[in-house]
Design a protein around this motif. Structure first.
Motif, PDB file in Angstrom:
ATOM      1  N   LYS A   1     -26.944  -2.869  69.931  1.00  0.00           N
ATOM      2  CA  LYS A   1     -25.727  -3.222  69.495  1.00  0.00           C
ATOM      3  C   LYS A   1     -26.967  -3.886  68.450  1.00  0.00           C
ATOM      4  CE  LYS A   1     -25.102  -8.081  71.233  1.00  0.00           C
ATOM      5  NZ  LYS A   1     -24.061  -9.272  72.033  1.00  0.00           N
ATOM      6  N   TYR A   2     -28.252  -4.622  68.738  1.00  0.00           N
ATOM      7  CA  TYR A   2     -29.053  -4.303  67.658  1.00  0.00           C
ATOM      8  C   TYR A   2     -30.178  -3.194  67.241  1.00  0.00           C
ATOM      9  CZ  TYR A   2     -28.256  -9.091  70.036  1.00  0.00           C
ATOM     10  OH  TYR A   2     -27.744 -10.143  71.153  1.00  0.00           O
ATOM     11  N   ALA A   3     -29.485  -2.549  67.818  1.00  0.00           N
ATOM     12  CA  ALA A   3     -30.369  -1.338  67.276  1.00  0.00           C
ATOM     13  C   ALA A   3     -31.351  -1.359  65.568  1.00  0.00           C
ATOM     14  CB  ALA A   3     -30.243   0.153  67.789  1.00  0.00           C
ATOM     15  N   ALA A   4     -29.970  -2.009  64.855  1.00  0.00           N
ATOM     16  CA  ALA A   4     -29.983  -1.632  63.402  1.00  0.00           C
ATOM     17  C   ALA A   4     -30.948  -2.782  62.433  1.00  0.00           C
ATOM     18  CB  ALA A   4     -29.122  -2.003  62.701  1.00  0.00           C
ATOM     19  N   ASP A   5     -31.509  -3.876  63.677  1.00  0.00           N
ATOM     20  CA  ASP A   5     -32.405  -4.805  63.534  1.00  0.00           C
ATOM     21  C   ASP A   5     -33.911  -4.306  63.264  1.00  0.00           C
ATOM     22  OD1 ASP A   5     -30.870  -7.112  62.158  1.00  0.00           O
ATOM     23  OD2 ASP A   5     -29.859  -6.528  64.752  1.00  0.00           O
ATOM     24  N   PHE A   6     -34.358  -3.256  64.652  1.00  0.00           N
ATOM     25  CA  PHE A   6     -35.475  -3.131  64.655  1.00  0.00           C
ATOM     26  C   PHE A   6     -36.227  -1.268  63.811  1.00  0.00           C
ATOM     27  CE2 PHE A   6     -33.749  -4.961  68.507  1.00  0.00           C
ATOM     28  CZ  PHE A   6     -34.959  -5.614  68.757  1.00  0.00           C
ATOM     29  N   LYS A   7     -35.051  -1.292  62.838  1.00  0.00           N
ATOM     30  CA  LYS A   7     -35.533  -0.079  61.979  1.00  0.00           C
ATOM     31  C   LYS A   7     -35.971  -0.028  61.613  1.00  0.00           C
ATOM     32  CE  LYS A   7     -30.582   1.660  60.983  1.00  0.00           C
ATOM     33  NZ  LYS A   7     -29.780   1.637  60.184  1.00  0.00           N
ATOM     34  N   THR A   8     -37.612   0.911  61.243  1.00  0.00           N
ATOM     35  CA  THR A   8     -38.834   0.824  60.958  1.00  0.00           C
ATOM     36  C   THR A   8     -38.635   1.734  59.465  1.00  0.00           C
ATOM     37  OG1 THR A   8     -39.896   1.939  62.432  1.00  0.00           O
ATOM     38  CG2 THR A   8     -40.356  -0.103  62.631  1.00  0.00           C
ATOM     39  N   SER A   9     -39.872   2.152  58.681  1.00  0.00           N
ATOM     40  CA  SER A   9     -39.692   3.218  58.075  1.00  0.00           C
ATOM     41  C   SER A   9     -40.165   4.582  58.806  1.00  0.00           C
ATOM     42  CB  SER A   9     -40.863   3.259  56.952  1.00  0.00           C
ATOM     43  OG  SER A   9     -42.214   2.849  57.417  1.00  0.00           O
ATOM     44  N   GLU A  10     -40.396   3.801  59.795  1.00  0.00           N
ATOM     45  CA  GLU A  10     -40.760   5.570  61.452  1.00  0.00           C
ATOM     46  C   GLU A  10     -39.780   5.965  62.551  1.00  0.00           C
ATOM     47  OE1 GLU A  10     -44.999   5.522  61.749  1.00  0.00           O
ATOM     48  OE2 GLU A  10     -44.875   3.120  61.452  1.00  0.00           O
ATOM     49  N   SER A  11     -38.644   4.960  61.724  1.00  0.00           N
ATOM     50  CA  SER A  11     -37.758   5.282  62.886  1.00  0.00           C
ATOM     51  C   SER A  11     -36.864   5.733  62.989  1.00  0.00           C
ATOM     52  CB  SER A  11     -37.398   3.842  63.543  1.00  0.00           C
ATOM     53  OG  SER A  11     -36.771   3.326  62.811  1.00  0.00           O
ATOM     54  N   GLY A  12     -36.847   6.723  61.562  1.00  0.00           N
ATOM     55  CA  GLY A  12     -35.791   7.665  61.450  1.00  0.00           C
ATOM     56  C   GLY A  12     -34.203   7.564  61.649  1.00  0.00           C
ATOM     57  N   GLY A  13     -33.818   6.259  60.778  1.00  0.00           N
ATOM     58  CA  GLY A  13     -33.093   5.688  60.380  1.00  0.00           C
ATOM     59  C   GLY A  13     -32.333   4.673  62.597  1.00  0.00           C
ATOM     60  N   LYS A  14     -33.684   5.169  63.298  1.00  0.00           N
ATOM     61  CA  LYS A  14     -32.850   4.208  64.035  1.00  0.00           C
ATOM     62  C   LYS A  14     -33.466   2.711  64.635  1.00  0.00           C
ATOM     63  CE  LYS A  14     -31.703   8.833  66.153  1.00  0.00           C
ATOM     64  NZ  LYS A  14     -32.104   9.518  67.474  1.00  0.00           N
ATOM     65  N   GLY A  15     -33.421   2.350  65.752  1.00  0.00           N
ATOM     66  CA  GLY A  15     -34.431   1.131  66.270  1.00  0.00           C
ATOM     67  C   GLY A  15     -35.628   2.190  66.282  1.00  0.00           C
ATOM     68  N   GLN A  16     -36.685   1.420  66.208  1.00  0.00           N
ATOM     69  CA  GLN A  16     -37.942   1.223  66.646  1.00  0.00           C
ATOM     70  C   GLN A  16     -38.485   0.860  68.028  1.00  0.00           C
ATOM     71  OE1 GLN A  16     -41.405   1.386  64.327  1.00  0.00           O
ATOM     72  NE2 GLN A  16     -41.652   0.002  65.593  1.00  0.00           N
ATOM     73  N   LEU A  17     -38.563   1.522  69.507  1.00  0.00           N
ATOM     74  CA  LEU A  17     -39.214   1.443  70.079  1.00  0.00           C
ATOM     75  C   LEU A  17     -40.901   1.181  70.678  1.00  0.00           C
ATOM     76  CD1 LEU A  17     -38.924   0.105  73.781  1.00  0.00           C
ATOM     77  CD2 LEU A  17     -38.618   2.331  73.932  1.00  0.00           C
ATOM     78  N   LEU A  18     -41.354   0.461  70.005  1.00  0.00           N
ATOM     79  CA  LEU A  18     -42.856   0.698  70.103  1.00  0.00           C
ATOM     80  C   LEU A  18     -43.952   0.403  70.843  1.00  0.00           C
ATOM     81  CD1 LEU A  18     -45.283   0.886  67.177  1.00  0.00           C
ATOM     82  CD2 LEU A  18     -45.247  -2.294  68.207  1.00  0.00           C
ATOM     83  N   ASP A  19     -44.588   2.135  71.219  1.00  0.00           N
ATOM     84  CA  ASP A  19     -45.231   2.074  72.369  1.00  0.00           C
ATOM     85  C   ASP A  19     -47.202   2.295  72.030  1.00  0.00           C
ATOM     86  OD1 ASP A  19     -43.098   2.714  73.989  1.00  0.00           O
ATOM     87  OD2 ASP A  19     -44.328   3.962  75.277  1.00  0.00           O
ATOM     88  N   GLY A  20     -48.020   1.977  72.895  1.00  0.00           N
ATOM     89  CA  GLY A  20     -49.039   1.788  72.975  1.00  0.00           C
ATOM     90  C   GLY A  20     -50.167   2.913  72.338  1.00  0.00           C
ATOM     91  N   ASP A  21     -50.868   3.252  72.854  1.00  0.00           N
ATOM     92  CA  ASP A  21     -51.866   4.576  73.453  1.00  0.00           C
ATOM     93  C   ASP A  21     -51.505   6.012  73.097  1.00  0.00           C
ATOM     94  OD1 ASP A  21     -53.726   6.942  73.874  1.00  0.00           O
ATOM     95  OD2 ASP A  21     -55.084   4.663  73.926  1.00  0.00           O
TER      96      ASP A  21
END
Length: 320
Positions: free
Chosen positions: A150-170
């Protein structure tokens, strides 16, 4: 902490050439092997994996080994599986914080017999997906994975290919995240921050500026005292639900973090082995030292000295 380690083939191929110790020694240097025997410490080769909690472990154990046992400590900055490879060559004596790694235990303990367990650290390890506190307060249902799309669009970034971004670390850390996104049919893409420091800064900025961030995080972790991230509830972990990495659709387990040493180091008679075996502390202990290093900008040695001076009884128990 990478149960499903993600190092590229190139990273493995260069073992012995590029693994640099804090002291300047290198894996592949024949002088770096443990020389302990007959109760004398000699050289103690200690792997340091790339997160500040582990750095805190290594700082304190190295400090005690040097100042109480007279060891010459070589701390080596190594990714997790690379460190395990060093057990067989004598270039790594100890890994102080192992996150599960049944795959590596099977390979190096059961198969090659170059490594053995040396007991638990006392730390409980938690991995999961987290959001900044402001976001959990503004949208309480976001902590249920069933509501994430429901919130995926709010997490979009320039790197997430039109999807929500799930940010991982190393990229070398534990991560079932790509499989979780796929198997839970979430409209998200895993994007790597690149390091623990970058991941922490992303969460810090998100909380300060009310930005939409969801990502991977873990405890023990000093940063939780600065920004108490809120965990997203993934499907409940059950024993064996993560047996097939490609089919994982459940939360991460709680890890009883343990210590792994080389088989030869365990037989060496070195007092450093007994120190590693007896080393045990709490998440609060680790977080305190990690904060000295990461926030107060103390050197590893100074941070360790401060904690050791304040906890003589715990250190005394490790030296028995």
């Amino acid at each position: 902490m990478a149960r499903h380690w993600r190092a590229g083939a190139a990273g493995l191929a260069v073992l012995g050439l590029t693994l640099t110790a804090c002291s300047g020694a290198k894996v592949g240097d024949s002088t770096s092997g443990s020389k302990a025997s007959g109760g004398k410490c000699g050289t103690f080769n200690l792997a340091v994996n790339p997160w500040v909690g582990y750095e805190a472990d290594a700082a304190v154990v190295a400090y005690v080994a040097q100042h109480d046992l007279g060891c010459t400590v070589n701390k080596k900055d190594l990714k997790e599986e690379i460190a395990w490879q060093g057990f067989g060559t004598g270039e790594v004596d100890a890994v102080l914080e192992n996150w599960g790694h049944d795959d590596l235990k099977k390979k190096y303990m059961t198969g090659q017999k170059t490594a053995v367990e040396a007991g638990q650290t006392g730390n409980k390890g938690v991995i999961g997906w987290f959001v900044p506190p402001w976001l959990a307060k503004a949208h309480p249902d976001i902590t249920d994975w069933k509501n994430l799309n429901k919130y995926a669009a709010d997490f979009k970034t320039s790197e997430s290919g039109g999807k929500g971004q799930l940010l991982d670390g190393d990229p070398s850390y534990v991560t079932n995240d790509a499989a979780l996104v796929k198997n839970l049919k979430l409209d998200f893409k895993v994007v790597y921050a690149g390091s623990e420091t970058a991941l922490i800064q992303a969460y810090r900025t998100a909380e300060k500026n009310k930005q939409w961030v969801i990502g991977y995080f873990y405890e023990p972790q000093w940063f939780m005292s600065e920004v108490p991230l809120v965990k997203v509830n993934l499907p409940t972990y059950k024993t064996g639900c993560d047996a097939d990495a490609a089919k994982v659709a459940c939360d991460y387990p709680v890890y009883n973090l343990d210590k792994i040493v080389s088989s030869s180091f365990a037989r060496s008679g070195s007092p450093a082995y007994n120190l590693v075996k007896n080393f045990n502390w709490t998440n609060d202990d680790q977080n305190a030292v990690a904060k000295y290093i990461a926030v107060d900008k103390m050197s590893d040695d100074a941070a360790a000295r401060k904690w050791v001076d304040a906890n003589p009884d715990k250190v005394k128990a490790w030296l028995k």
